[in-house]
Design a protein around this motif. Structure first.
Motif, PDB file in Angstrom:
ATOM      1  N   ASP A 130      20.667  13.136 -16.408  1.00 59.97           N
ATOM      2  CA  ASP A 130      20.546  14.326 -15.563  1.00 59.97           C
ATOM      3  C   ASP A 130      19.107  14.570 -15.126  1.00 59.97           C
ATOM      4  O   ASP A 130      18.762  15.673 -14.697  1.00 59.97           O
ATOM      5  CB  ASP A 130      21.053  15.569 -16.319  1.00 59.97           C
ATOM      6  CG  ASP A 130      22.544  15.480 -16.575  1.00 59.97           C
ATOM      7  OD1 ASP A 130      23.250  14.874 -15.749  1.00 59.97           O
ATOM      8  OD2 ASP A 130      22.989  16.003 -17.619  1.00 59.97           O
ATOM      9  N   TYR A 131      18.270  13.573 -15.222  1.00 64.48           N
ATOM     10  CA  TYR A 131      16.850  13.738 -14.923  1.00 64.48           C
ATOM     11  C   TYR A 131      16.478  13.027 -13.624  1.00 64.48           C
ATOM     12  O   TYR A 131      16.958  11.927 -13.350  1.00 64.48           O
ATOM     13  CB  TYR A 131      16.007  13.156 -16.059  1.00 64.48           C
ATOM     14  CG  TYR A 131      14.525  13.162 -15.771  1.00 64.48           C
ATOM     15  CD1 TYR A 131      13.780  14.320 -15.907  1.00 64.48           C
ATOM     16  CD2 TYR A 131      13.891  12.007 -15.330  1.00 64.48           C
ATOM     17  CE1 TYR A 131      12.421  14.329 -15.633  1.00 64.48           C
ATOM     18  CE2 TYR A 131      12.533  12.008 -15.056  1.00 64.48           C
ATOM     19  CZ  TYR A 131      11.801  13.170 -15.211  1.00 64.48           C
ATOM     20  OH  TYR A 131      10.459  13.177 -14.927  1.00 64.48           O
ATOM     21  N   GLN A 132      15.639  13.663 -12.828  1.00 58.33           N
ATOM     22  CA  GLN A 132      15.045  13.028 -11.650  1.00 58.33           C
ATOM     23  C   GLN A 132      13.591  13.467 -11.573  1.00 58.33           C
ATOM     24  O   GLN A 132      13.309  14.665 -11.502  1.00 58.33           O
ATOM     25  CB  GLN A 132      15.781  13.406 -10.367  1.00 58.33           C
ATOM     26  CG  GLN A 132      15.163  12.767  -9.142  1.00 58.33           C
ATOM     27  CD  GLN A 132      15.981  12.977  -7.882  1.00 58.33           C
ATOM     28  OE1 GLN A 132      17.201  13.066  -7.931  1.00 58.33           O
ATOM     29  NE2 GLN A 132      15.299  13.035  -6.761  1.00 58.33           N
ATOM     30  N   SER A 133      12.681  12.495 -11.607  1.00 56.41           N
ATOM     31  CA  SER A 133      11.254  12.811 -11.528  1.00 56.41           C
ATOM     32  C   SER A 133      10.868  13.137 -10.095  1.00 56.41           C
ATOM     33  O   SER A 133      11.649  12.921  -9.162  1.00 56.41           O
ATOM     34  CB  SER A 133      10.423  11.627 -12.024  1.00 56.41           C
ATOM     35  OG  SER A 133      10.437  10.575 -11.069  1.00 56.41           O
ATOM     36  N   GLU A 153       0.829  -1.201   0.000  1.00 55.19           N
ATOM     37  CA  GLU A 153       0.000   0.000   0.000  1.00 55.19           C
ATOM     38  C   GLU A 153       0.865   1.253   0.000  1.00 55.19           C
ATOM     39  O   GLU A 153       1.947   1.279   0.594  1.00 55.19           O
ATOM     40  CB  GLU A 153      -0.900   0.035   1.238  1.00 55.19           C
ATOM     41  CG  GLU A 153      -2.031  -0.960   1.198  1.00 55.19           C
ATOM     42  CD  GLU A 153      -2.875  -0.911   2.459  1.00 55.19           C
ATOM     43  OE1 GLU A 153      -2.597  -0.081   3.360  1.00 55.19           O
ATOM     44  OE2 GLU A 153      -3.802  -1.721   2.550  1.00 55.19           O
ATOM     45  N   ASN A 154       0.364   2.272  -0.634  1.00 58.86           N
ATOM     46  CA  ASN A 154       0.987   3.598  -0.625  1.00 58.86           C
ATOM     47  C   ASN A 154       2.448   3.584  -1.061  1.00 58.86           C
ATOM     48  O   ASN A 154       3.269   4.332  -0.524  1.00 58.86           O
ATOM     49  CB  ASN A 154       0.863   4.245   0.757  1.00 58.86           C
ATOM     50  CG  ASN A 154      -0.588   4.398   1.175  1.00 58.86           C
ATOM     51  OD1 ASN A 154      -1.413   4.824   0.376  1.00 58.86           O
ATOM     52  ND2 ASN A 154      -0.894   4.010   2.395  1.00 58.86           N
ATOM     53  N   CYS A 155       2.773   2.728  -2.022  1.00 62.21           N
ATOM     54  CA  CYS A 155       4.144   2.683  -2.534  1.00 62.21           C
ATOM     55  C   CYS A 155       4.373   3.858  -3.478  1.00 62.21           C
ATOM     56  O   CYS A 155       3.518   4.209  -4.276  1.00 62.21           O
ATOM     57  CB  CYS A 155       4.397   1.372  -3.271  1.00 62.21           C
ATOM     58  SG  CYS A 155       4.432  -0.049  -2.198  1.00 62.21           S
ATOM     59  N   LYS A 156       5.536   4.454  -3.369  1.00 61.89           N
ATOM     60  CA  LYS A 156       5.918   5.555  -4.240  1.00 61.89           C
ATOM     61  C   LYS A 156       7.317   5.276  -4.777  1.00 61.89           C
ATOM     62  O   LYS A 156       8.082   4.544  -4.183  1.00 61.89           O
ATOM     63  CB  LYS A 156       5.924   6.873  -3.453  1.00 61.89           C
ATOM     64  CG  LYS A 156       4.561   7.256  -2.913  1.00 61.89           C
ATOM     65  CD  LYS A 156       4.633   8.616  -2.224  1.00 61.89           C
ATOM     66  CE  LYS A 156       3.325   9.030  -1.632  1.00 61.89           C
ATOM     67  NZ  LYS A 156       2.203   9.101  -2.514  1.00 61.89           N
ATOM     68  N   THR A 157       7.603   5.883  -5.907  1.00 62.38           N
ATOM     69  CA  THR A 157       8.930   5.734  -6.487  1.00 62.38           C
ATOM     70  C   THR A 157       9.257   6.978  -7.282  1.00 62.38           C
ATOM     71  O   THR A 157       8.428   7.871  -7.432  1.00 62.38           O
ATOM     72  CB  THR A 157       9.021   4.475  -7.379  1.00 62.38           C
ATOM     73  OG1 THR A 157      10.389   4.202  -7.666  1.00 62.38           O
ATOM     74  CG2 THR A 157       8.232   4.645  -8.664  1.00 62.38           C
ATOM     75  N   LEU A 158      10.466   7.038  -7.774  1.00 61.94           N
ATOM     76  CA  LEU A 158      10.865   8.108  -8.680  1.00 61.94           C
ATOM     77  C   LEU A 158      11.818   7.529  -9.703  1.00 61.94           C
ATOM     78  O   LEU A 158      12.395   6.473  -9.500  1.00 61.94           O
ATOM     79  CB  LEU A 158      11.488   9.289  -7.936  1.00 61.94           C
ATOM     80  CG  LEU A 158      12.705   9.035  -7.031  1.00 61.94           C
ATOM     81  CD1 LEU A 158      13.993   9.173  -7.796  1.00 61.94           C
ATOM     82  CD2 LEU A 158      12.680  10.038  -5.908  1.00 61.94           C
TER      83      LEU A 158
END
Length: 121
Positions: free
Chosen positions: A25-28, A15-20
């Protein structure tokens, strides 16, 4: 079966998993993960064992019937032997299209078999 306490606990881990995403040179920014499991999550192997059980039972268990289903994590393989290409192909089609086949499992588990990742043996 599996004790409800275990399945509830496992579900809470997802539940409530997040990622990026990070590359070059990119970071969301952080975003929600609505499907799948975290990469590298050590219990995901256990989850896939339970998740894939039904789809791995589509082949006839009698080894003389010439059907085989194998799985590893989120990969499934179906194999068939027959006296001709048509007979072997018919067995594969049956494993996919029968009432308890892979296409039924796919619909019931909100997943899809992608054509570009499908091969017939």
């Amino acid at each position: 079966g599996i004790l409800k306490e275990y399945t509830d606990w496992y579900s809470k881990q997802l539940e409530n998993c997040k990622t990026l995403l990070i590359f070059d040179d990119y970071q969301s920014t952080l975003f929600n993960v609505s499907e799948g499991v975290n990469q590298g999550y050590p219990l995901s192997l256990l989850g896939f064992i339970f998740y894939n059980t039904d789809v791995l039972q589509v082949a006839d268990p009698n080894p003389h019937r010439g059907e085989l289903s194998l799985g590893f994590i989120d990969n499934i393989a179906l194999a068939a032997t027959g006296g001709s290409y048509e007979k072997a192909n018919g067995k594969l089609v049956n494993m996919m299209e029968k009432n308890s086949g892979t296409l039924y499992w796919s619909r019931e588990h909100n997943t899809e078999f992608k054509q570009d990742k499908t091969a017939f043996i």
